[in-house]
Design a protein around this motif. Structure first.
Motif, short mmCIF file in Angstrom:
data_model
loop_
_atom_site.label_atom_id
_atom_site.label_comp_id
_atom_site.label_asym_id
_atom_site.label_seq_id
_atom_site.Cartn_x
_atom_site.Cartn_y
_atom_site.Cartn_z
N ARG A 1 0.78 -1.29 0.14
CA ARG A 1 -0.02 0.02 -0.03
C ARG A 1 0.85 1.25 0.11
O ARG A 1 0.36 2.27 -0.53
CB ARG A 1 -0.84 -0.01 1.32
CG ARG A 1 -2.16 -0.75 1.28
CD ARG A 1 -3.09 -0.72 2.33
NE ARG A 1 -3.52 0.49 2.26
CZ ARG A 1 -4.69 1.05 1.60
NH1 ARG A 1 -5.44 0.15 0.97
NH2 ARG A 1 -5.11 2.22 1.97
N TYR A 2 2.06 1.13 0.52
CA TYR A 2 2.85 2.34 0.58
C TYR A 2 4.18 2.48 0.20
O TYR A 2 4.99 3.31 0.18
CB TYR A 2 3.04 2.64 2.21
CG TYR A 2 1.80 2.86 2.87
CD1 TYR A 2 1.25 4.35 3.04
CD2 TYR A 2 1.09 1.73 3.53
CE1 TYR A 2 -0.03 4.71 3.66
CE2 TYR A 2 -0.33 2.28 4.20
CZ TYR A 2 -0.61 3.42 4.26
OH TYR A 2 -2.01 3.60 4.87
N LEU B 1 -3.68 1.60 8.86
CA LEU B 1 -2.91 1.91 7.71
C LEU B 1 -3.70 1.24 6.38
O LEU B 1 -3.36 1.76 5.36
CB LEU B 1 -1.54 1.05 7.87
CG LEU B 1 -0.54 1.58 8.92
CD1 LEU B 1 0.53 0.61 8.91
CD2 LEU B 1 -0.05 2.93 8.38
#
Length: 205
Positions: free
Chosen positions: A13-14, A168
């Motif tokens: 995701r990051y 998150l």
């Protein structure tokens, strides 16, 4: 499972490059080598260190410890602290890194012993605040508790890890800071467990 899930979220995701040390790979030598590698980073780098494991606190020395996978708990009648990773060593290696941002998230008993800064709540941040924060060097710490044992149990993950992952995976805002993460997790973990999630800048240069 906590470390593996956090690693997967950070990677997918990051866009983080992930180094994952679990079970026997999380030896004292491997942990020190990982921390030492922070010195080779640049001011363009941002680092997140997530520790899920055992911790210990020596009240007489006022020193906390991470307990590596290959450590002994005791040597005879005394605690085998020579096998452990001392908080003072962790703080020194983090302080020596040129990386712009380092965030440490520690989910272990007595993890608040690594905390030496003044707590900071920053409500009502503006986009200008986030822009300035992105360029300013930071060393920030979020811990699952203070000088206390913490719960390992939960459904699949510890309660603390589950709330970190929920934030998150499903962030309310597109842009957020470590303090936003900490505040959200603190409220939920406290309600569920009574643990005091600690947050704030690390006491390093």
């Amino acid at each position: 499972k906590d470390a593996e899930s956090v690693a997967q979220t950070l990677k997918s995701r990051y866009g983080f490059d992930v180094t994952l040390l679990v079970d026997r790979d999380a030896s004292r030598t491997a942990l020190i080598t990982m921390f030492d590698s922070l010195s080779s980073l640049t001011p363009n780098d941002a680092v997140l260190i997530y520790y899920a494991g055992h911790g210990f606190y020596d009240k007489q020395l006022d020193e906390g410890y991470w307990v590596p996978a290959d450590a002994h708990k005791k040597q005879g009648a005394r605690y085998a602290k020579e096998d452990w990773l001392w908080n003072s060593m962790i703080a020194k290696m983090i302080a020596a890194s040129p990386a712009r941002h380092i965030l440490v998230i520690a989910d272990s008993c007595y993890s608040g012993s690594l905390f030496r800064g003044g707590e900071m709540d920053e409500p009502g941040k503006s986009l200008q605040w986030y822009a300035r924060a992105a360029h300013a060097p930071s060393r920030y710490l979020i811990t699952s508790g203070d000088l206390e044992p913490v719960l390992d149990s939960g459904i699949g993950h510890s309660i603390f890890a589950n709330e970190i992952l929920n934030f998150l995976d499903y962030p309310v805002e597109r842009v957020f800071a470590a303090s936003d993460l900490a505040l959200a997790v603190r409220q939920k973990v406290s309600a569920l467990t009574g643990q005091m999630v600690r947050m704030g800048p690390m006491a390093v240069a």
